[in-house]
Design a protein around this motif. Structure first.
Motif, PDB file in Angstrom:
ATOM      1  N   TYR A 114      -0.729   0.132   7.792  1.00 41.67           N
ATOM      2  CA  TYR A 114      -1.259  -0.460   6.560  1.00 41.67           C
ATOM      3  C   TYR A 114      -1.943  -1.783   6.895  1.00 41.67           C
ATOM      4  O   TYR A 114      -1.333  -2.707   7.443  1.00 41.67           O
ATOM      5  N   GLY A 115      -3.229  -1.886   6.555  1.00 40.25           N
ATOM      6  CA  GLY A 115      -4.067  -2.967   7.054  1.00 40.25           C
ATOM      7  C   GLY A 115      -4.166  -4.198   6.189  1.00 40.25           C
ATOM      8  O   GLY A 115      -5.283  -4.610   5.831  1.00 40.25           O
ATOM      9  N   LEU A 116      -3.033  -4.821   5.877  1.00 38.54           N
ATOM     10  CA  LEU A 116      -3.051  -6.106   5.180  1.00 38.54           C
ATOM     11  C   LEU A 116      -2.724  -7.190   6.208  1.00 38.54           C
ATOM     12  O   LEU A 116      -1.563  -7.386   6.566  1.00 38.54           O
ATOM     13  N   PRO A 117      -3.728  -7.903   6.710  1.00 38.64           N
ATOM     14  CA  PRO A 117      -3.510  -8.826   7.834  1.00 38.64           C
ATOM     15  C   PRO A 117      -2.479  -9.912   7.551  1.00 38.64           C
ATOM     16  O   PRO A 117      -1.765 -10.335   8.470  1.00 38.64           O
ATOM     17  N   GLU A 118      -2.386 -10.373   6.317  1.00 39.83           N
ATOM     18  CA  GLU A 118      -1.445 -11.441   5.994  1.00 39.83           C
ATOM     19  C   GLU A 118       0.008 -10.984   6.109  1.00 39.83           C
ATOM     20  O   GLU A 118       0.915 -11.812   6.168  1.00 39.83           O
ATOM     21  N   LEU A 119       0.223  -9.676   6.173  1.00 43.39           N
ATOM     22  CA  LEU A 119       1.578  -9.139   6.263  1.00 43.39           C
ATOM     23  C   LEU A 119       1.838  -8.427   7.592  1.00 43.39           C
ATOM     24  O   LEU A 119       2.918  -8.565   8.167  1.00 43.39           O
ATOM     25  N   LYS A 123       1.021  -5.776  13.943  1.00 45.10           N
ATOM     26  CA  LYS A 123       0.915  -4.321  14.024  1.00 45.10           C
ATOM     27  C   LYS A 123      -0.548  -3.887  14.060  1.00 45.10           C
ATOM     28  O   LYS A 123      -0.912  -2.953  14.788  1.00 45.10           O
ATOM     29  N   ILE A 124      -1.387  -4.544  13.277  1.00 46.61           N
ATOM     30  CA  ILE A 124      -2.814  -4.209  13.245  1.00 46.61           C
ATOM     31  C   ILE A 124      -3.444  -4.445  14.613  1.00 46.61           C
ATOM     32  O   ILE A 124      -4.267  -3.646  15.086  1.00 46.61           O
ATOM     33  N   GLN A 125      -3.054  -5.518  15.276  1.00 48.39           N
ATOM     34  CA  GLN A 125      -3.617  -5.843  16.580  1.00 48.39           C
ATOM     35  C   GLN A 125      -3.334  -4.761  17.620  1.00 48.39           C
ATOM     36  O   GLN A 125      -4.087  -4.616  18.585  1.00 48.39           O
ATOM     37  N   LYS A 126      -2.265  -4.008  17.430  1.00 51.51           N
ATOM     38  CA  LYS A 126      -1.891  -2.955  18.377  1.00 51.51           C
ATOM     39  C   LYS A 126      -2.274  -1.562  17.893  1.00 51.51           C
ATOM     40  O   LYS A 126      -2.051  -0.577  18.600  1.00 51.51           O
TER      41      LYS A 126
END
Length: 324
Positions: A114-119, A123-126
Motif C-alpha cells: 500500500y503506497g502511502l509514503p507517510e505510513l 516498505k515502499i522503498q523495497k
C-alpha cells in the motif's frame, strides 16, 4: 534514465503522469497505451501538451519496461495483468483500487504494498509492486494517522470531504457535466464510500479497534482538489495536538502542518497535503487539503516511483500551486 510505460494514458491520472514524467530528471516515457486513441498524438487528449511532446498513443506494450503505471478503471487492472505478462524485473504501480486491501494485495504471486509514503515509506522503498491509495483515502488518512499512532481514536470520527469533478474520471456522467455540477453541491455514498476499507486498514495498523469513521463525501462545483474535515473527541490541549502532528510528519516531504487556516488553492496543482488543527470543547477538528489528481493519485504515484528506485523523493514534484 529509466523507461516508463503508462497504461490508460488518455484519462485524467494518465495525463497528469505524462505531464510530470516529461520533466522528470530520472525517467523517460517509453510508451503510452490506449485502445481508444492508438496512433493519435498524446496532445489530442491533453491539449495543454501541444508543442511539448510528439508522443503518440499506442496499442503496443513493452513488457520489459522498467516500470509501468496502470491507470485503468477499478477492476480493470486485474484483467490487464491477466492478459499481459510483464518481465520479473518490471515494477508496477497500480492507481486503481484492485490491490489496496489486504485481502487483494497478492495477485499472480505479486505482493502489492500500500503506497502511502507517510505510513509505509520503508516498505515502499523495497517494493516491486505498489497499490496507490485513493484520493479521499489519502486526504482522510493523513488527517487521522497521528492520532491513531497515539491511540487516540477511541470514539466515532466524523468526516466531511468535498471533491472536485475530476475525482469522477474523464468519462461524462449525469453528475459531472457542467450544467449539473456548476453552482451545485450534493452528497453521495453516505457512510459507505469504497475508500473506507483502505482507510480503516491503515488506521488499524497503528491502533487496534479505532473509532468508527462516519464519512460523508460531497461533490463540489469545482474541477480539482479535496478539502476534508475530520473531528473527534480530544482531551489534550491544542498545543498538544500540534506537537503530536508535527512530530509524526517531521520527516514527510509533502505533508505539512500549519497553524494558519488552510484553503484548497494552496495545494491544487501540487503534490502537497496541508493540515490545520482547531480545538473546541474537547473536540479536535483536523482539516486536510490535497489535489485529488496529484497527492491523491498521479503525484503520489511518482513519489512512490522515486522511493522504489532510490531517486530523490521530490524528483519531478516541485510543482507550483495557482493561488490567484
Amino acid at each position: 534514465m529509466i523507461k516508463v510505460g503508462i497504461i490508460g494514458g488518455s484519462g485524467y491520472t494518465g495525463g497528469e503522469l505524462i505531464r510530470i514524467l516529461l520533466n522528470h530528471p530520472n525517467a523517460e516515457i517509453d510508451f503510452v497505451f490506449s485502445t481508444t486513441r492508438a496512433g493519435k498524438q498524446v496532445s489530442s487528449a491533453h491539449a495543454d501538451l501541444t508543442g511539448l511532446t510528439n508522443l503518440e498513443f499506442t496499442e503496443n506494450v513493452n513488457l520489459t519496461v522498467d516500470l509501468v503505471f496502470l491507470c485503468l478503471g477499478h477492476g480493470n487492472s486485474t484483467n490487464f495483468l491477466n492478459d499481459h505478462s510483464f518481465s520479473n524485473n518490471t515494477k508496477i504501480i497500480d492507481l486503481s483500487n484492485d490491490f489496496r486491501l489486504n485481502d487483494d494485495a497478492v495477485f499472480q504471486g505479486k505482493e502489492f504494498i500500500y503506497g502511502l509514503p507517510e505510513l509505509f515509506k520503508s516498505k515502499i522503498q523495497k517494493a516491486q509492486y505498489i497499490a496507490n491509495p485513493g484520493c479521499f483515502a489519502s486526504a482522510i488518512q493523513l488527517a487521522l494517522l497521528p492520532m491513531a499512532k497515539a491511540g487516540l481514536l477511541n470514539e466515532d470520527i466524523h468526516v466531511n470531504a468535498v471533491t472536485g469533478s475530476t475525482g469522477a474520471g474523464v468519462s461524462p456522467s449525469g453528475t459531472t457535466h457542467f450544467s449539473w455540477r456548476n453552482n451545485n453541491v450534493s452528497w453521495y455514498k453516505p457512510f459507505t464510500h469504497q475508500h473506507l476499507g483502505e482507510i480503516n486498514e491503515s488506521l488499524t495498523s497503528l491502533q487496534e479497534n479505532p473509532g468508527k469513521i462516519m464519512f460523508l463525501p460531497i461533490r463540489g462545483n469545482f474541477s480539482r482538489g479535496i478539502l476534508a474535515t475530520a473531528y473527534t473527541t480530544f482531551k489534550g490541549s491544542l498545543e498538544d495536538a500540534f506537537s503530536l502532528f508535527q512530530d509524526f510528519y517531521k520527516e514527510a516531504k509533502f505533508t505539512h502542518v500549519t497553524k494558519e487556516p488552510i484553503h484548497l488553492k494552496q495545494v491544487v496543482n501540487t503534490n502537497q497535503c496541508h493540515i490545520h488543527l482547531h480545538e473546541h470543547e474537547n473536540t479536535l477538528l483536523v482539516t486536510s487539503a490535497v489535489d485529488n489528481l496529484l497527492k491523491g493519485a498521479s503525484g503520489q504515484a511518482i513519489q512512490n516511483m522515486n522511493l522504489m528506485l532510490g531517486f530523490e523523493e521530490t524528483a519531478g514534484l516541485n510543482l507550483k500551486a495557482g493561488v490567484f
